[in-house]
Enzyme design. Sequence first.
Site, mmCIF file in Angstrom:
data_model
loop_
_atom_site.group_PDB
_atom_site.id
_atom_site.type_symbol
_atom_site.label_atom_id
_atom_site.label_comp_id
_atom_site.label_asym_id
_atom_site.label_seq_id
_atom_site.Cartn_x
_atom_site.Cartn_y
_atom_site.Cartn_z
ATOM 1 N N THR A 280 0.972 -1.211 -0.096
ATOM 2 C CA THR A 280 -0.169 -0.113 0.012
ATOM 3 C C THR A 280 0.902 1.094 -0.194
ATOM 4 O O THR A 280 1.856 1.320 0.812
ATOM 5 C CB THR A 280 -0.917 -0.183 1.055
ATOM 6 O OG1 THR A 280 -1.895 -0.898 1.297
ATOM 7 C CG2 THR A 280 -1.620 1.435 1.171
ATOM 8 N N PHE A 282 1.368 4.965 0.854
ATOM 9 C CA PHE A 282 0.857 6.034 1.763
ATOM 10 C C PHE A 282 1.436 7.555 1.422
ATOM 11 O O PHE A 282 2.653 7.510 0.938
ATOM 12 C CB PHE A 282 0.964 5.616 3.206
ATOM 13 C CG PHE A 282 0.205 4.408 3.704
ATOM 14 C CD1 PHE A 282 -0.967 4.739 4.476
ATOM 15 C CD2 PHE A 282 0.756 3.446 3.608
ATOM 16 C CE1 PHE A 282 -1.614 3.796 4.870
ATOM 17 C CE2 PHE A 282 0.166 2.441 4.154
ATOM 18 C CZ PHE A 282 -1.057 2.304 4.864
#
Length: 379
Positions: A280, A282
């Site tokens: 992921t 960020f």
Amino acid sequence: MDLKDLREQIDLIDDKIIELYKERMALSKQVGIVKAQIQKAVQDGNREKEIVYRLSQKCPEEIRFYVKELYDAIFHTSKAYQNKFTENTSKVKSEIDKIIENPLKDFPVDGTVACQGVNGAYSGKATEKMFPISDITYFKTFDAVFNAVDKGLCEFGVLPIENSTAGSVSEVYDLMKKHEFHIVRSVRVQIDHCLAVKNGATIKDIRKVISHQQALSQCSEFIKKLGVNAEPVENTAVGARLVAEGDDLSIAVLCSKECAESYNLKILEPRVQDSEKNYTRFICITKDRRIYKGADKISVMTSLAHTPGSLNKIISRFYAFGLNLTKIESRPIEGSDFEFMFYFDFEGDILDPQVRNLIAELDNGSDKFVLLGSYKESL
């Protein structure tokens, strides 16, 4: 003539074309120099339309469209060449120029940071990678994170923007459009979900799995094999806390190993995500525009005309400047009729005059253009 003869004829014509192209580009260079002297923008849409119309009328109707395609490409390369000898100006470029007048600072080692979720969330892990020393405040929603930064409760906000398996976090993109905050850093965090339950529960007890919607998507195959229901909650760590504080042994959560341990949950299955390469990305946002030392990535958003070829034209600008596009994302414009905002991530050094020229060109060529940030991305 056979195919060989036809190709030989084409080669002869291509030799003539390249000589004429060289002459045209030499004149384009002179045009760029003159435009720089009189401070005239490189882009001249009316001039391009006049050329295409004039030349297309000299061709059979069946190839007129291809004449336009050919000269669109010639215009793109010509403008890219001219940009080497001139300097575009725009409001956004002026803001950048003002920032880089002084030496760029190092990214801070500490900061007050707003994150979505509760203690144990992946956003906290991302924050720790960005800031060795951090004071994290957790909020229930992504919108609340933006509001916390907007009101000065926290200097920075850290939010997930996309996952390698489940795709983009659309809500965050929409909030970026709404608030027009600035990205100052990004980091990729490897996501390893485990299946965790309250002590005393077994895998046979599970009837429902809860977690953030992204986590549920990333583990969809595992959930399908379990044959249980999936229910989204605000955050993986929120799900872990709900399981830990509840008495229902039939509810399990998908979260990180560290999160499960922090809530004293029992891990039944480690690494249950569908893909081992699950990351992921960020982003770290601030209210004011900042550029820190080492920035090597740029994110922008822009509206495009609702006409054929508008997206292709802007993509060709990146190609003409030799810039690598790493992401394109589109989101509908609220209240419009099938119109979209486009988000572009590309590799580029904001200190490079040609990169700033491109930004000015994009700014001047759109009714709505926002430089989301120039920042460094860490792995």
